[in-house]
Motif scaffolding. Sequence first.
Motif, PDB file in Angstrom:
ATOM      1  N   VAL A   1       6.867  -0.758  -0.286  1.00 41.55           N
ATOM      2  CA  VAL A   1       7.795  -1.711  -0.941  1.00 41.55           C
ATOM      3  C   VAL A   1       7.848  -3.206  -0.131  1.00 41.55           C
ATOM      4  O   VAL A   1       8.104  -3.207   0.780  1.00 41.55           O
ATOM      5  CB  VAL A   1       9.008  -1.177  -1.043  1.00 41.55           C
ATOM      6  CG1 VAL A   1      10.060  -1.999  -1.818  1.00 41.55           C
ATOM      7  CG2 VAL A   1       9.220   0.261  -1.754  1.00 41.55           C
ATOM      8  N   LEU A   2       7.430  -4.100  -1.108  1.00 42.93           N
ATOM      9  CA  LEU A   2       7.279  -5.642  -0.652  1.00 42.93           C
ATOM     10  C   LEU A   2       8.453  -6.111  -1.348  1.00 42.93           C
ATOM     11  O   LEU A   2       8.695  -6.626  -2.576  1.00 42.93           O
ATOM     12  CB  LEU A   2       6.241  -6.118  -0.957  1.00 42.93           C
ATOM     13  CG  LEU A   2       4.595  -5.740  -0.336  1.00 42.93           C
ATOM     14  CD1 LEU A   2       3.527  -6.242  -1.082  1.00 42.93           C
ATOM     15  CD2 LEU A   2       4.864  -6.448   0.916  1.00 42.93           C
TER      16      LEU A   2
ATOM     17  N   SER B   1      -4.314  -1.359   4.132  1.00 43.89           N
ATOM     18  CA  SER B   1      -4.679  -1.533   2.789  1.00 43.89           C
ATOM     19  C   SER B   1      -3.895  -0.662   1.789  1.00 43.89           C
ATOM     20  O   SER B   1      -3.845  -1.357   0.513  1.00 43.89           O
ATOM     21  CB  SER B   1      -6.095  -0.704   2.839  1.00 43.89           C
ATOM     22  OG  SER B   1      -6.997  -1.437   3.664  1.00 43.89           O
ATOM     23  N   MET B   2      -3.142   0.048   2.235  1.00 45.66           N
ATOM     24  CA  MET B   2      -2.385   0.839   1.301  1.00 45.66           C
ATOM     25  C   MET B   2      -1.070  -0.094   1.090  1.00 45.66           C
ATOM     26  O   MET B   2      -0.344   0.041   0.085  1.00 45.66           O
ATOM     27  CB  MET B   2      -1.852   2.123   1.916  1.00 45.66           C
ATOM     28  CG  MET B   2      -3.153   3.282   1.762  1.00 45.66           C
ATOM     29  SD  MET B   2      -2.292   5.027   2.415  1.00 45.66           S
ATOM     30  CE  MET B   2      -2.140   4.704   4.170  1.00 45.66           C
ATOM     31  N   ALA B   3      -0.530  -0.675   2.005  1.00 45.71           N
ATOM     32  CA  ALA B   3       0.508  -1.693   1.925  1.00 45.71           C
ATOM     33  C   ALA B   3       0.387  -2.722   1.089  1.00 45.71           C
ATOM     34  O   ALA B   3       1.310  -3.393   0.314  1.00 45.71           O
ATOM     35  CB  ALA B   3       0.907  -1.948   3.300  1.00 45.71           C
ATOM     36  N   THR B   4      -0.823  -3.237   0.843  1.00 42.96           N
ATOM     37  CA  THR B   4      -1.254  -4.124   0.075  1.00 42.96           C
ATOM     38  C   THR B   4      -1.867  -4.022  -1.272  1.00 42.96           C
ATOM     39  O   THR B   4      -2.497  -4.881  -2.219  1.00 42.96           O
ATOM     40  CB  THR B   4      -2.143  -5.302   0.824  1.00 42.96           C
ATOM     41  OG1 THR B   4      -3.360  -4.678   1.195  1.00 42.96           O
ATOM     42  CG2 THR B   4      -1.591  -6.044   1.916  1.00 42.96           C
ATOM     43  N   GLY B   5      -1.973  -2.649  -1.718  1.00 43.87           N
ATOM     44  CA  GLY B   5      -2.294  -2.339  -3.124  1.00 43.87           C
ATOM     45  C   GLY B   5      -4.101  -2.137  -3.113  1.00 43.87           C
ATOM     46  O   GLY B   5      -4.402  -1.937  -4.305  1.00 43.87           O
TER      47      GLY B   5
ATOM     48  N   LEU C   1       4.369   7.290   4.453  1.00 47.27           N
ATOM     49  CA  LEU C   1       2.747   6.939   3.895  1.00 47.27           C
ATOM     50  C   LEU C   1       1.713   7.931   4.609  1.00 47.27           C
ATOM     51  O   LEU C   1       1.766   7.939   5.802  1.00 47.27           O
ATOM     52  CB  LEU C   1       2.491   5.588   4.481  1.00 47.27           C
ATOM     53  CG  LEU C   1       1.621   4.589   3.373  1.00 47.27           C
ATOM     54  CD1 LEU C   1       2.456   4.561   2.061  1.00 47.27           C
ATOM     55  CD2 LEU C   1       1.612   3.056   4.092  1.00 47.27           C
ATOM     56  N   VAL C   2       0.920   8.333   3.689  1.00 39.60           N
ATOM     57  CA  VAL C   2       0.028   9.433   3.978  1.00 39.60           C
ATOM     58  C   VAL C   2      -1.548   9.179   3.418  1.00 39.60           C
ATOM     59  O   VAL C   2      -1.354   8.669   2.233  1.00 39.60           O
ATOM     60  CB  VAL C   2       0.253  10.753   3.897  1.00 39.60           C
ATOM     61  CG1 VAL C   2      -0.918  11.944   4.004  1.00 39.60           C
ATOM     62  CG2 VAL C   2       1.505  11.086   4.480  1.00 39.60           C
TER      63      VAL C   2
ATOM     64  N   VAL D   1       4.670  -1.266  -4.362  1.00 41.99           N
ATOM     65  CA  VAL D   1       3.296  -2.016  -4.839  1.00 41.99           C
ATOM     66  C   VAL D   1       2.647  -1.117  -5.666  1.00 41.99           C
ATOM     67  O   VAL D   1       1.736  -1.974  -6.267  1.00 41.99           O
ATOM     68  CB  VAL D   1       2.730  -1.822  -3.278  1.00 41.99           C
ATOM     69  CG1 VAL D   1       1.115  -2.046  -3.331  1.00 41.99           C
ATOM     70  CG2 VAL D   1       3.359  -2.698  -2.144  1.00 41.99           C
ATOM     71  N   TRP D   2       2.936   0.352  -5.946  1.00 41.41           N
ATOM     72  CA  TRP D   2       2.022   0.829  -6.624  1.00 41.41           C
ATOM     73  C   TRP D   2       2.736   1.196  -7.897  1.00 41.41           C
ATOM     74  O   TRP D   2       2.073   1.626  -9.050  1.00 41.41           O
ATOM     75  CB  TRP D   2       1.768   2.316  -6.023  1.00 41.41           C
ATOM     76  CG  TRP D   2       0.918   2.223  -4.822  1.00 41.41           C
ATOM     77  CD1 TRP D   2       1.022   2.041  -3.480  1.00 41.41           C
ATOM     78  CD2 TRP D   2      -0.659   1.933  -5.093  1.00 41.41           C
ATOM     79  NE1 TRP D   2       0.224   1.438  -2.835  1.00 41.41           N
ATOM     80  CE2 TRP D   2      -1.169   1.577  -3.692  1.00 41.41           C
ATOM     81  CE3 TRP D   2      -1.321   1.574  -6.265  1.00 41.41           C
ATOM     82  CZ2 TRP D   2      -2.541   1.040  -3.695  1.00 41.41           C
ATOM     83  CZ3 TRP D   2      -2.825   1.380  -5.891  1.00 41.41           C
ATOM     84  CH2 TRP D   2      -3.193   1.141  -4.691  1.00 41.41           C
TER      85      TRP D   2
END
Length: 263
Positions: free
Chosen positions: A74-75, A60-64, A22-23, A80-81
């Motif tokens: 990935v959840l 914030s990126m992990a939850t969209g 993640l970046v 997520v995206w």
Amino acid sequence: MDSTLPPSPPAATEPALRLTGLVKRFGEKVAVDGIDLTVPAGSFYGLVGPNGAGKTTTLSMATGLLRPDGGSAVLHGVDVWTDPVTAKAMIGNLADGVRLFDRLTGEQLITYTGMMFGLPREEITARTADLLALMDLREAAGTPVVDYSAGMTKKVSLACALVHAPRILVLDEPFESVDPVSAANIEDVLRGYAGSGGTVIVSSHSMDLVQRMCDHVAVIAAGRVLAAGTVDEVRGGQTLQDRFVELVGGRHHSEGPQWLRLS
């Protein structure tokens, strides 16, 4: 010869959250620098780091809420995206700095959140009453959220995160400004939630809270993971506070300037 095949080994439990490479950049600043993190399902996972470490940006990126510049989140097997609707339905999110519909009353805000997740109206009514009682907000149920104190706002935000009984709770500083009695009640609920199979990810500056409540922890600084694993693995026989300072650095042993000494 017995031809009966041995039973297949049980499938590995899918993690609740997997972050890969993640970046996130803001101009020239790299806020998150290739974070890899796996959060086991059913865990109570602490995310700790100094101010500006990238914790809130990562969540914030992990939850969209914030699109990454690279990598994936990935959840429970859902990206997520690429499938945000399915992924976000599994999340209860208490994010830092996100504006609420604060002209609604506390009761209306929780009800509205339940409606957005498609819950039946009768169920929303019952859950809202339960959450208002849990957060000690019954007397303020008819008060607009704009008139709430910081602690009350935090509690009604947490109620909104819980109303649809998500599979994973992502909480950014959930106990900040919350009074000790309410914090103890919330801790009990979160322990019960995790004990029943839910996953809690909590970002906090309180090492005592993380060491007391979490079974896993990741230490983040400068947008990178410095250590991750069970709490015992990460602290390595030290207190989590001492291990954190050892990993992050920056501790100053000083009594301060002479003018601060009163005698």
